[in-house]
Structure formats: structure tokens, C-alpha cells
Design a protein around this motif. Structure first.
Motif, short mmCIF file in Angstrom:
data_model
loop_
_atom_site.label_atom_id
_atom_site.label_comp_id
_atom_site.label_asym_id
_atom_site.label_seq_id
_atom_site.Cartn_x
_atom_site.Cartn_y
_atom_site.Cartn_z
N GLU A 267 -8.62 -2.63 -0.99
CA GLU A 267 -9.86 -3.28 -0.52
C GLU A 267 -10.06 -4.60 -1.25
O GLU A 267 -10.38 -5.63 -0.65
CB GLU A 267 -11.04 -2.35 -0.75
CG GLU A 267 -12.36 -2.87 -0.20
CD GLU A 267 -13.50 -1.89 -0.43
OE1 GLU A 267 -14.66 -2.34 -0.39
OE2 GLU A 267 -13.23 -0.70 -0.64
N GLU B 11 0.84 -1.21 0.00
CA GLU B 11 0.00 0.00 0.00
C GLU B 11 0.87 1.26 0.00
O GLU B 11 0.61 2.21 -0.74
CB GLU B 11 -0.93 0.02 1.21
CG GLU B 11 -1.84 1.25 1.21
CD GLU B 11 -2.86 1.24 2.34
OE1 GLU B 11 -3.69 2.16 2.37
OE2 GLU B 11 -2.83 0.30 3.17
N ASP C 215 -6.99 3.06 -2.32
CA ASP C 215 -7.83 2.44 -1.28
C ASP C 215 -8.68 1.32 -1.86
O ASP C 215 -8.84 0.26 -1.24
CB ASP C 215 -8.72 3.49 -0.63
CG ASP C 215 -7.93 4.50 0.21
OD1 ASP C 215 -6.78 4.18 0.58
OD2 ASP C 215 -8.45 5.60 0.46
#
Length: 476
Positions: free
Chosen positions: A333, A314, A329
Motif C-alpha cells: 500500500e 508482492e 499488504d
């Protein structure tokens, strides 16, 4: 809260606060209004691309206002101590590209002169001296890297090229060419104070080492400071980017320009890229991932980022891609639902490879991945000679004439992949030889196009688990 990270010199503030709040320093009456919660600097701090700002407080008000007032010029230096940039430099280039994307002009400065001095920042020993011929050779490779990255960014990551700022690639050897040492020390050296120069962390750490520090290395900060001053005069450059280990040099440049012109200039630092073991990623550490294809192939670059662990991916998506943070994001996810599919790592590897090597480089990386790890015969057939040699860097590459009746055993012996005599024969018979990912157990089988010889005229032979040989048939 904001905390000073340097002593014995003007304070530098590490902005680790929330971008929507205000903080007050208990130790003084100095008030920091936190960096604007929108705009370029705020975005780069959120992504983690920027770490510190000098002088203190400038990142909260002065610098955001300057960037909003119109196009500015930002520079970052790259010493040609090798003939290619590496992944450790990539974040600095991405920093420049973010500024360019926001309409600011960027200068990539090749240190043709300073490479022969040697920057001590972040180094435990002095660099080996480089001859002028080696430096010139290296300059060519660095320039090619920079041109390619600037072009790929504009081609693949910019929705409106008309809004981009300009790019310039300069070489500081140009303005040092006419200087002699007496004139330089007389005109420039008198503006620097020994106490301040000695207080720099890069100097202190070296002075305490067993090897110590040469005067040549000690003088490096004078040259980097003068580079900043020269670019300030030449193109009104007011912002310098550098790694966190460059902070002392950025300070020296700021102080020199203040003394000479009283102009307001700024330094921004970029976090140093480290390995999972915490070591600095760079050629000095012996683990470099290079940005030029002849050093690190698109496949190898792709695999490097594909192999990043879940606890890094990330952060790397924020640092090394131009994906909006909301999209990062979403990628994470999806990734967290099925981590085994490595969705985030695949996206990271694709974005970085496309920036460094373009779409063709990314397709090459995917072909090599399919050919090596998925035993994909179609991918193997589509590979060029160059791709095969990149994929199997240690594999011998040989060109042969295909004679009628050439057998598997003949081919293996021609390239000395197996021993002569009965032992080599048995190796094939016992299934120790693979041709184009297919095990072969018939030494006397005649080579046939489409099976042993691919449509691109190549044959990939593997003996055992890791010994590869590439054959190029010339008379097909």
C-alpha cells in the motif's frame, strides 16, 4: 477448481480454489473439502510457497490433521553439484523454515551419493560427471549454507526459539556406503515397475530428446525414493518437499514406501523460481544468484532483489520473507503511493539479505550500495578490504608502500591504470581519472591522507566509466 496435473499415474491435485469454499468434481463422485482455512498448510498455500500435494486429497484433510496431531518430520534434498546453494534452492529452505517455525522437525538432506548419479528432472541434457573429491568439496559449502540459514532464521526471524522444531543436516552418502549394486537392485529395485517409471514427465521429456537418457539418470528416482524410505524408518519422516519438477520422484517415493510398509506419507511441491523471461533460475540456466558469499556477495544479493520489477515484488515478499501477509499488504500500500521510492523492493532485499547473510551482511550490502551508487565517502571509508573486493570483483587489488611525494600520476602508473608517457598524463589532466569518487585533474598533486587515502588505508581509483583499481597502502 482442483484439476489433475499428471496422467498415467495416481492423480495429483493442484489446489487453486478459494480456501473458504467447497468444490465438487463433475467428472466423478469424488468430493474435495478444501484445505483448512487456518493452519500451516493454508498459510503456505496463501503465500504461494506450496503448489501441489500428493497423493490426491491429502492436502484437504489427512495432512492438516497429521500436522495438528503433533510434531512431524519434514525433509528436502539438496544435491551438492556446486559448492553453494543458489536462489533457486532458497524457497525450498524457506519452506522447511516455515515448518520448523510451526514446531515441526526438519531434515536438510545433502545428496553426497545422488549428486554422482545426476537428477534428470528439469534438465535437457545429462550432467557432467562429478568426482568424489569434487562432491566432498561441494558438500562442505552446502553444509555451511544450510547451517547459516538455519542460524539466521532462529536469530532474526523467530520470536520464541523454544517453540522451534529441530534441524538436522544429513548426507545420503552415509547409508549408501555399504551397498553394492547387486544387493541394491535385488532388495530395492524389485519394488519398482518399468511402466510407472517410464511414465514420469522427467523421463518422457528426455526420452524424446535427441540426446536421450542414460540408465544412470533413469535410476535416479530409485535413489530418491529410497532416501524417503530410509528417513521414514530412521526418524518417522512422513513429508517430503521438492520443486514442481520433482513431482515424479515424490510419487515414486510414496509408492515405494506404501509397498514396503503401507505407511501414509506425503509429497508437497514448491513452485520453481523463474526469471522475468520465464527461465528457471538456477546454476544450470547460467544465471544463478548464489547463497555463499564467495560466489555472490551480500551487496550483489541485495541488488538482485532490489531490482525486482513492480509486477514481481508482492509475490516475492510473500515467498521469500516471513512477514505476516497483513504486513505485506501494508508494505505494498505504501509502495503503490510512490513506486519510484521502491519501498517494497528495499524491504524485500533487506529481509532476504538478512536471512542469507545476517545483520552484518545486510549492513555490508547497504554500505556498498551507498559507496557505489550514492558516492558516499563515509561509506567508502567504513568498507573493509573484503567488501571493496566484493563490490569491484573485476578490479585489480594491489598493495603498495606509500613513499613521500607520491603523486596521482605515480599511483596510476604503479597500478598500470594509465599508459606511460604523455598520453597517460593527458588522461589525468583531462579529468579521466577519479580518486575516491572525486575527479582529479592535477597529475602532479601529491597524495594526502584523508583526501586521496581514506581512513581505512585504501584508495579507489576509477579510469573512465568502468575501470576500477583498489590500492591498499601498507605503511600508514
Amino acid at each position: 477448481m482442483a484439476t489433475p496435473i499428471a496422467r498415467g499415474c495416481p492423480r495429483v491435485w493442484k489446489l487453486s480454489c478459494h480456501p473458504f469454499k467447497k468444490y465438487y468434481l463433475n467428472r466423478s463422485n469424488f468430493h474435495i473439502s478444501v484445505i483448512y482455512n487456518n493452519g500451516l498448510l493454508a498459510s503456505l498455500y496463501k503465500r504461494g510457497v506450496l503448489k501441489d500435494c500428493f497423493p490426491e486429497g491429502a492436502g484437504q484433510v489427512q495432512l492438516p490433521l497429521l500436522l495438528q496431531s503433533g510434531s512431524q518430520t519434514v525433509y528436502c534434498g539438496f544435491d551438492p553439484t556446486a559448492d553453494s546453494l543458489h536462489a533457486g534452492n532458497l524457497l525450498a529452505i524457506i519452506g522447511l523454515l516455515h515448518f520448523r517455525n510451526a514446531g515441526h522437525n526438519v531434515v536438510a538432506l545433502i545428496g553426497g551419493a545422488t549428486a554422482q548419479i545426476g537428477d534428470p528432472s528439469g534438465k535437457t541434457t545429462e550432467r557432467e560427471p562429478l568426482s568424489s573429491d569434487v562432491v566432498k568439496h561441494n558438500e562442505s559449502g552446502i553444509r555451511e549454507s544450510l547451517h547459516r540459514l538455519f542460524a539466521n532464521h532462529e536469530l532474526y526471524f523467530c520470536s520464541d526459539p523454544k517453540k522451534l522444531g529441530t534441524t538436522s543436516i544429513m548426507n545420503n552418502a552415509k547409508w549408501y556406503k555399504g551397498w553394492n549394486v547387486v544387493t541394491f537392485l535385488s532388495d530395492i529395485g524389485r519394488h519398482f515397475r518399468m511402466g510407472t517409471m517410464l511414465s514420469r514427465h522427467s523421463v518422457q521429456s528426455r526420452l524424446k530428446s535427441a540426446e536421450g537418457m542414460s540408465f544412470t539418470e533413469f535410476s535416479y528416482q530409485l535413489f530418491q525414493a529410497y532416501d524417503f524410505y530410509h528417513l521414514n524408518q530412521l526418524c518417522n519422516c512422513k513429508i517430503q518437499l521438492g520443486g514442481t519438477d520433482q513431482l515424479g520422484n515424490l510419487m515414486t517415493g510414496h509408492e515405494f514406501i506404501q509397498k514396503k510398509t503401507n505407511a501414509d506419507v506425503y509429497g508437497l511441491t514448491i513452485p520453481l523460481l523463474t526469471t522475468s523471461m520465464g527461465d528457471k533460475l538456477g546454476k544450470s540456466a547460467g544465471n544463478a544468484v548464489w547463497l555463499n558469499r564467495d560466489r555472490t556477495s551480500p551487496f550483489e544479493l541485495y541488488q538482485y532483489f532490489l531490482r525486482q520489477p513492480d509486477n514481481s515484488v508482492e509475490r516475492y515478499l510473500r515467498l521469500f520473507t516471513f512477514l505476516p501477509l497483513a504486513e505485506v499488504d501494508k508494505v505494498m500500500e505504501v509502495h503503490l503511493q510512490e513506486p519510484g521510492k521502491r519501498t517494497a523492493q528495499k524491504r524485500l532485499a533487506a529481509e532476504v539479505t538478512k536471512l542469507v547473510h545476517g545483520k552484518d551482511g545486510l549492513e555490508s550490502a547497504k554500505r556498498c550500495t551507498n559507496a557505489l551508487y550514492h558516492s558516499n565517502l563515509q561509506a567508502l571509508e567504513q568498507m573493509s578490504d573484503v567488501e571493496l573486493q566484493e563490490l569491484f570483483r573485476e578490479a585489480p587489488f594491489m598493495e603498495l608502500l606509500l613513499e613521500p611525494g607520491t603523486t596521482v600520476l605515480d599511483a596510476c602508473r604503479h597500478i598500470q591504470a594509465i599508459p606511460d608517457g604523455p598520453r597517460g598524463y593527458r588522461m589525468v589532466q583531462d579529468g579521466g581519472v577519479w580518486i575516491n569518487h572525486q575527479r582529479t585533474e592535477s597529475p602532479q598533486q601529491v597524495l594526502t591522507p584523508g583526501h586521496h587515502i581514506l581512513a581505512n588505508g585504501l584508495t579507489l581509483i576509477r579510469v573512465g566509466k568502468k575501470n576500477y583499481y583498489i590500492l591498499k597502502w601498507l605503511n600508514l
